[in-house]
Design a protein around this motif. Structure first.
Motif, PDB file in Angstrom:
ATOM      1  N   PRO A 162      95.441 145.455 147.730  1.00  0.00           N
ATOM      2  CA  PRO A 162      95.489 144.903 146.533  1.00  0.00           C
ATOM      3  C   PRO A 162      95.314 145.746 145.512  1.00  0.00           C
ATOM      4  O   PRO A 162      95.477 145.528 144.278  1.00  0.00           O
ATOM      5  CB  PRO A 162      95.002 143.691 146.677  1.00  0.00           C
ATOM      6  N   PHE A 163      94.175 146.789 145.944  1.00  0.00           N
ATOM      7  CA  PHE A 163      93.887 147.712 144.762  1.00  0.00           C
ATOM      8  C   PHE A 163      94.514 149.234 144.880  1.00  0.00           C
ATOM      9  O   PHE A 163      93.968 149.984 144.268  1.00  0.00           O
ATOM     10  CB  PHE A 163      92.410 147.827 144.671  1.00  0.00           C
ATOM     11  N   SER A 164      95.469 149.384 145.342  1.00  0.00           N
ATOM     12  CA  SER A 164      96.094 150.619 145.703  1.00  0.00           C
ATOM     13  C   SER A 164      97.290 150.693 144.416  1.00  0.00           C
ATOM     14  O   SER A 164      98.361 150.194 144.531  1.00  0.00           O
ATOM     15  CB  SER A 164      96.583 150.871 146.950  1.00  0.00           C
ATOM     16  N   GLU A 165      97.000 151.718 143.575  1.00  0.00           N
ATOM     17  CA  GLU A 165      98.238 152.018 142.697  1.00  0.00           C
ATOM     18  C   GLU A 165      99.429 152.486 143.339  1.00  0.00           C
ATOM     19  O   GLU A 165     100.584 152.121 142.923  1.00  0.00           O
ATOM     20  CB  GLU A 165      97.613 153.228 141.729  1.00  0.00           C
ATOM     21  N   GLU A 166      99.340 153.186 144.441  1.00  0.00           N
ATOM     22  CA  GLU A 166     100.528 153.584 145.191  1.00  0.00           C
ATOM     23  C   GLU A 166     101.300 152.417 145.740  1.00  0.00           C
ATOM     24  O   GLU A 166     102.496 152.766 145.771  1.00  0.00           O
ATOM     25  CB  GLU A 166      99.969 154.484 146.409  1.00  0.00           C
ATOM     26  N   VAL A 167     100.599 151.617 146.055  1.00  0.00           N
ATOM     27  CA  VAL A 167     101.604 150.483 146.564  1.00  0.00           C
ATOM     28  C   VAL A 167     102.343 149.861 145.558  1.00  0.00           C
ATOM     29  O   VAL A 167     103.481 149.291 145.752  1.00  0.00           O
ATOM     30  CB  VAL A 167     100.613 149.121 147.269  1.00  0.00           C
ATOM     31  N   TYR A 168     101.658 149.485 144.535  1.00  0.00           N
ATOM     32  CA  TYR A 168     102.439 148.898 143.233  1.00  0.00           C
ATOM     33  C   TYR A 168     103.699 150.054 142.755  1.00  0.00           C
ATOM     34  O   TYR A 168     104.756 149.513 142.437  1.00  0.00           O
ATOM     35  CB  TYR A 168     101.423 148.925 141.914  1.00  0.00           C
ATOM     36  N   PHE A 169     103.284 151.300 142.792  1.00  0.00           N
ATOM     37  CA  PHE A 169     104.258 152.132 142.326  1.00  0.00           C
ATOM     38  C   PHE A 169     105.669 152.365 143.226  1.00  0.00           C
ATOM     39  O   PHE A 169     106.574 152.494 142.660  1.00  0.00           O
ATOM     40  CB  PHE A 169     103.753 153.726 142.178  1.00  0.00           C
ATOM     41  N   MET A 170     105.277 151.926 144.430  1.00  0.00           N
ATOM     42  CA  MET A 170     106.533 152.023 145.628  1.00  0.00           C
ATOM     43  C   MET A 170     107.250 150.933 144.984  1.00  0.00           C
ATOM     44  O   MET A 170     108.803 150.914 144.882  1.00  0.00           O
ATOM     45  CB  MET A 170     106.061 152.042 146.933  1.00  0.00           C
ATOM     46  N   ALA A 171     106.796 149.918 144.736  1.00  0.00           N
ATOM     47  CA  ALA A 171     107.648 148.475 144.602  1.00  0.00           C
ATOM     48  C   ALA A 171     108.254 148.746 143.256  1.00  0.00           C
ATOM     49  O   ALA A 171     109.491 148.206 143.070  1.00  0.00           O
ATOM     50  CB  ALA A 171     106.671 147.395 144.579  1.00  0.00           C
ATOM     51  N   MET A 172     107.580 149.317 142.225  1.00  0.00           N
ATOM     52  CA  MET A 172     108.317 149.658 140.690  1.00  0.00           C
ATOM     53  C   MET A 172     109.374 150.581 140.762  1.00  0.00           C
ATOM     54  O   MET A 172     110.528 150.200 140.314  1.00  0.00           O
ATOM     55  CB  MET A 172     107.256 150.109 139.980  1.00  0.00           C
ATOM     56  N   GLN A 173     109.160 151.413 141.804  1.00  0.00           N
ATOM     57  CA  GLN A 173     110.152 152.334 141.846  1.00  0.00           C
ATOM     58  C   GLN A 173     111.528 151.634 142.583  1.00  0.00           C
ATOM     59  O   GLN A 173     112.798 152.059 142.274  1.00  0.00           O
ATOM     60  CB  GLN A 173     110.042 153.790 142.541  1.00  0.00           C
ATOM     61  N   PHE A 174     111.287 151.052 143.454  1.00  0.00           N
ATOM     62  CA  PHE A 174     112.362 150.368 144.354  1.00  0.00           C
ATOM     63  C   PHE A 174     113.061 149.436 143.251  1.00  0.00           C
ATOM     64  O   PHE A 174     114.398 149.206 143.280  1.00  0.00           O
ATOM     65  CB  PHE A 174     111.608 149.591 145.581  1.00  0.00           C
ATOM     66  N   TYR A 175     112.427 148.633 142.620  1.00  0.00           N
ATOM     67  CA  TYR A 175     113.043 147.564 141.710  1.00  0.00           C
ATOM     68  C   TYR A 175     113.919 148.356 140.525  1.00  0.00           C
ATOM     69  O   TYR A 175     115.145 148.042 140.323  1.00  0.00           O
ATOM     70  CB  TYR A 175     111.908 146.915 140.898  1.00  0.00           C
ATOM     71  N   ALA A 176     113.433 149.590 140.127  1.00  0.00           N
ATOM     72  CA  ALA A 176     114.018 150.353 139.171  1.00  0.00           C
ATOM     73  C   ALA A 176     115.174 150.729 139.741  1.00  0.00           C
ATOM     74  O   ALA A 176     116.270 150.858 138.944  1.00  0.00           O
ATOM     75  CB  ALA A 176     113.262 151.244 138.469  1.00  0.00           C
ATOM     76  N   ASP A 177     115.178 151.365 140.820  1.00  0.00           N
ATOM     77  CA  ASP A 177     116.180 152.003 141.648  1.00  0.00           C
ATOM     78  C   ASP A 177     117.394 151.154 141.911  1.00  0.00           C
ATOM     79  O   ASP A 177     118.613 151.503 142.070  1.00  0.00           O
ATOM     80  CB  ASP A 177     115.974 152.775 143.050  1.00  0.00           C
ATOM     81  N   ASN A 178     116.975 149.824 142.061  1.00  0.00           N
ATOM     82  CA  ASN A 178     118.013 148.951 142.492  1.00  0.00           C
ATOM     83  C   ASN A 178     118.398 148.095 141.115  1.00  0.00           C
ATOM     84  O   ASN A 178     119.243 146.852 141.049  1.00  0.00           O
ATOM     85  CB  ASN A 178     117.465 147.835 143.285  1.00  0.00           C
ATOM     86  N   GLY A 179     118.048 148.531 139.781  1.00  0.00           N
ATOM     87  CA  GLY A 179     118.406 147.962 138.685  1.00  0.00           C
ATOM     88  C   GLY A 179     117.836 146.997 137.888  1.00  0.00           C
ATOM     89  O   GLY A 179     118.350 146.252 137.147  1.00  0.00           O
ATOM     90  N   ASP A 180     116.833 146.593 138.730  1.00  0.00           N
ATOM     91  CA  ASP A 180     115.854 145.470 138.165  1.00  0.00           C
ATOM     92  C   ASP A 180     114.724 145.864 137.272  1.00  0.00           C
ATOM     93  O   ASP A 180     113.724 145.726 137.969  1.00  0.00           O
ATOM     94  CB  ASP A 180     115.508 144.456 139.453  1.00  0.00           C
ATOM     95  N   LEU A 181     114.948 146.137 136.080  1.00  0.00           N
ATOM     96  CA  LEU A 181     113.875 146.839 135.438  1.00  0.00           C
ATOM     97  C   LEU A 181     112.942 145.658 135.003  1.00  0.00           C
ATOM     98  O   LEU A 181     111.835 146.038 134.664  1.00  0.00           O
ATOM     99  CB  LEU A 181     114.383 147.339 134.018  1.00  0.00           C
TER     100      LEU A 181
END
Length: 370
Positions: free
Chosen positions: A315-334
């Protein structure tokens, strides 16, 4: 009840025999003036107890006791000695008792009473319990009984946990002293080590377990026997998984979900940190592989489910959040990407008092048009 007597002094041997016969209840199966002869006949005589003088030439009573227990660990040991300082060593070897020379009749009678109680309470026919030693979250031993496994001291619990970590390999006594009693005077620390080992052995014996903590001079060695170890089984489970694919993903996900919590995470054992990190890394890399497989297969729902699982575990890993953020953005869900970014900012501020890394902030500025 059968006994063998071993003492290199003939007079002492006869005196012990005379006192035992006077008290009664003991059959003298053999008398020996050297340990080598006794060890050769131990299997043939099948004694219930061995009375051993400690200070003997060639093979001491302490060494003879170790060899006897390798032949038959059910044989009780009573040391006979003129020296108090052997008492700690005697209990380290899981001796029933020790008797000082010259032998006091009342003291010897007390020893025999303890011997009768021990042998009468020992189960004869029932099979030994097969235990599961657990180290996820906390040390726990499940051994088929409702009451929890009882540790005599917190130090005994930690020493056992460390020996499980080092299972099936010798551990030097000086390493254990530095680990568990770093600020204790050397001689006192050794006494505490011997006492703690004795406590562990008595707890295992009381539970009827086949786990063995043995001594070989300068080392200790833990043999789990046929008992189970949850960490080992979890790791072996990964090796038995089929090749990762959408068809086998459920098995891989079930293996990830079987991870019950970090290794000894509810303790403050400093030595456990490396093993904790190693197991977390195994879990994390496998979870990433599962998410990448779903991502490559174009399965949005499954990919996000794995990301959520990883975030729950880390729950305290920046990398984990960043992966999800990039995946949402790549799929058009800004919108979801922005919510995940805001959640990351709040977490980092609350937990560490910092902002996201420069790379993540720059990505956010580019994607969210800041």
């Amino acid at each position: 009840m059968k006994a063998i007597l071993v003492d290199d002094e003939g007079l002492a041997l006869r005196d012990l025999e005379r006192q035992l016969e006077k008290i009664g209840g003991i059959e003298i199966a053999g008398k020996f003036q050297n340990a080598a002869d006794a060890l050769q006949r131990i299997g043939e005589l099948s004694p219930d107890v061995a009375f051993l003088d400690i200070d003997m030439p060639e093979i001491s009573g302490l060494e003879a006791a170790e060899r006897i227990h390798k032949i038959n660990e059910e044989i009780e040991i009573v040391f006979v000695t003129a020296y108090h300082e052997y008492a700690i060593k005697a209990f380290e070897l899981a001796a029933l008792d020790y008797v000082l020379k010259p032998i006091n009749a009342d003291r010897l009678a007390h020893t025999l009473e303890r011997l009768k109680q021990r042998t009468s309470s020992r189960p004869r026919e029932s099979a030994p319990s097969v235990a599961t030693v657990g180290c996820f979250r906390r040390l726990n031993i499940e051994y088929g009984k409702a009451e929890p496994f009882s540790w005599r001291t917190v130090r005994a619990q930690e020493l056992f946990a460390y020996m499980v970590y080092k299972r099936n390999q010798p551990v030097r006594k000086d390493i254990l002293l530095d680990l568990l009693w770093p600020d204790t005077e050397y001689k006192k620390a050794f006494t505490q080590l011997y006492t703690t080992v004795y406590q562990i052995r008595k707890s295992l014996e009381a539970a009827g377990l086949t786990i063995r903590l043995t001594n070989s001079g300068s080392d200790y060695y833990l043999d789990l026997g046929n008992n189970r170890y949850d960490v080992q089984e979890w790791e072996q489970g990964r090796l038995s998984l089929p090749e990762l694919s959408p068809e086998t993903a459920a098995e891989h996900l079930a293996w990830l979900q079987s991870y019950e919590g970090d290794y000894l995470s509810e303790t403050d054992y400093v030595w456990a940190e490396n093993e904790r990190k190693r197991l977390r890394d195994i879990w994390y890399k496998h979870a990433l592989a599962l998410s990448e497989m779903w991502k490559a297969a174009g399965c949005r729902k499954e990919t996000l489910e794995v990301y959520d699982l990883i975030e729950t575990r880390f729950p305290f890993s920046e990398e984990v959040y960043f992966m999800a953020m990039q995946f949402y953005a790549d799929n058009g869900d800004l919108e979801m990407a922005k919510l995940k970014y805001d959640k990351l900012c709040a977490m980092l501020d609350e937990e560490y008092g910092i902002a996201p890394s420069l790379a993540v902030r720059q990505w956010a500025d580019t994607v969210f048009g800041r």
